[in-house]
Design a protein around this motif. Sequence first.
Motif, mmCIF file in Angstrom:
data_model
loop_
_atom_site.group_PDB
_atom_site.id
_atom_site.type_symbol
_atom_site.label_atom_id
_atom_site.label_comp_id
_atom_site.label_asym_id
_atom_site.label_seq_id
_atom_site.Cartn_x
_atom_site.Cartn_y
_atom_site.Cartn_z
ATOM 1 N N ASP A 217 0.814 -1.222 0.000
ATOM 2 C CA ASP A 217 0.000 0.000 0.000
ATOM 3 C C ASP A 217 0.846 1.270 0.000
ATOM 4 O OD1 ASP A 217 1.020 0.124 2.567
ATOM 5 O OD2 ASP A 217 -0.914 -0.198 3.570
ATOM 6 N N PHE A 218 2.114 1.161 -0.432
ATOM 7 C CA PHE A 218 3.054 2.280 -0.505
ATOM 8 C C PHE A 218 3.632 2.646 0.867
ATOM 9 C CE2 PHE A 218 1.509 4.412 -4.718
ATOM 10 C CZ PHE A 218 2.287 3.533 -5.435
ATOM 11 N N SER A 219 3.304 1.946 1.929
ATOM 12 C CA SER A 219 3.825 2.288 3.261
ATOM 13 C C SER A 219 5.016 1.407 3.626
ATOM 14 C CB SER A 219 2.740 2.123 4.323
ATOM 15 O OG SER A 219 2.442 0.753 4.529
ATOM 16 N N GLU A 220 5.862 1.905 4.543
ATOM 17 C CA GLU A 220 6.978 1.094 5.037
ATOM 18 C C GLU A 220 6.476 -0.186 5.682
ATOM 19 O OE1 GLU A 220 7.987 5.214 6.886
ATOM 20 O OE2 GLU A 220 6.191 4.255 6.071
ATOM 21 N N GLN A 221 5.321 -0.079 6.361
ATOM 22 C CA GLN A 221 4.791 -1.233 7.078
ATOM 23 C C GLN A 221 4.453 -2.381 6.130
ATOM 24 O OE1 GLN A 221 3.763 1.937 7.565
ATOM 25 N NE2 GLN A 221 4.658 2.268 9.594
ATOM 26 N N SER A 222 3.904 -2.053 4.954
ATOM 27 C CA SER A 222 3.603 -3.126 4.009
ATOM 28 C C SER A 222 4.887 -3.736 3.453
ATOM 29 C CB SER A 222 2.710 -2.620 2.873
ATOM 30 O OG SER A 222 3.354 -1.643 2.089
ATOM 31 N N GLY A 223 5.950 -2.934 3.330
ATOM 32 C CA GLY A 223 7.242 -3.480 2.936
ATOM 33 C C GLY A 223 7.809 -4.404 3.997
ATOM 34 N N GLU A 224 7.657 -4.017 5.262
ATOM 35 C CA GLU A 224 8.120 -4.869 6.362
ATOM 36 C C GLU A 224 7.349 -6.185 6.377
ATOM 37 O OE1 GLU A 224 7.639 -2.557 9.865
ATOM 38 O OE2 GLU A 224 9.182 -1.098 9.320
ATOM 39 N N ALA A 225 6.041 -6.124 6.131
ATOM 40 C CA ALA A 225 5.216 -7.333 6.134
ATOM 41 C C ALA A 225 5.649 -8.301 5.036
ATOM 42 C CB ALA A 225 3.744 -6.965 5.960
ATOM 43 N N VAL A 226 5.935 -7.782 3.845
ATOM 44 C CA VAL A 226 6.397 -8.642 2.757
ATOM 45 C C VAL A 226 7.788 -9.174 3.071
ATOM 46 C CG1 VAL A 226 7.082 -8.663 0.323
ATOM 47 C CG2 VAL A 226 4.930 -7.608 1.018
ATOM 48 N N GLY A 227 8.621 -8.370 3.714
ATOM 49 C CA GLY A 227 9.929 -8.857 4.139
ATOM 50 C C GLY A 227 9.801 -10.052 5.072
ATOM 51 N N ARG A 228 8.854 -9.983 6.017
ATOM 52 C CA ARG A 228 8.638 -11.111 6.932
ATOM 53 C C ARG A 228 8.134 -12.343 6.175
ATOM 54 N NH1 ARG A 228 6.838 -6.811 10.256
ATOM 55 N NH2 ARG A 228 4.662 -7.116 9.608
ATOM 56 N N ALA A 229 7.259 -12.116 5.185
ATOM 57 C CA ALA A 229 6.763 -13.238 4.385
ATOM 58 C C ALA A 229 7.891 -13.897 3.603
ATOM 59 C CB ALA A 229 5.670 -12.756 3.431
#
Length: 337
Positions: A217-229
């Motif tokens: 969703d363009f946020s750092e948090q969504s990048g972190e979530a994909v990193g965890r995945a």
Amino acid sequence: MAVTIKDVAQAAGVSVASVSRALNGHASITDDTRKHVLDVVKRMRYMPHVGARSLTTSTTNTIGVLLPDLYGEFFSEMIRGIDGAARRHGLHLMVSSLHGDADEAALALRAMRGRVDGLLVMSPHVDAAFLSDNLPDELPIVLMNTASGGAHYPSLSVDNYSAAHAMVAHLVACGYQDIAFLAGPAGNYEAQERLRGYHAALASLAPAAQPRVFDGDFSEQSGEAVGRALLAMPAGQRPRALFAANDMMAIGALLTLTQGGLQVPRDMALAGFDDIPIARYVSPALTTVRVPIADLGLQSLERLLAAIGHTGRSEASMATLAAELVLRASTGESSSP
């Protein structure tokens, strides 16, 4: 009590109309009278009422800016470009964000009516019918990075499709075949164009590879979530490269991946989009697409100023700004600052 224009006129020994002409730079009074009136204005600390003045001049000297968000370096850079150009023309900005749905966007648009001389609009909810329903036809409008740009209003957009295509081509040239894409929010025009460029480039340049798209969703948090995945996957199933639709998501993924023990780019290459200022300072420095963010804002304002003062709706036209690759260490190459 506040000093009024009548007080100034009485103290200066001139008419209210002469005070108004002096304040508005009208050519019908002499330089001596103008200087005398302005000296009295300064001495009495008179502040013209902006609303009343706009009724007289039919202008507000204010430009409205409606953006999908105000958070993050992208929008900070955008406002910086618009504000710099506005100040050079002696104009002020009224800035609002269009969070939420179309109803909220309509409220934000209507709040600008009568308060601005023109509007710069960037919103996934905006099309010609929407603008016509919520704003007077005579109000000059320039659209920025919207799907309906150019069909009914002047618009300026970044060539997101070609830039995303070029980034995938770079990753393939570096030897990466299994390239995943971290997408932006659904319904966002820029995100859609970047995703379209990814799919087209992968199909033509690495036809044996399967597209792998993660939601963001363009946020750092969504990048972190994909990193965890990605960290949760067996090593052999992880993609060799991750291309994020903006830098904020790429940086969020970079943080999570490195904290999880992966090394970028040895274990996974990483690329972003926008070239926000912080992209060069993370470690490793982020390969990305340099979008002329401030220039997009500046040129959009210049197009709006060209439309202000014309009668009726401005002529529809569309212009596109090119973006460029910035190669840094996160994809194994570093040749740009």
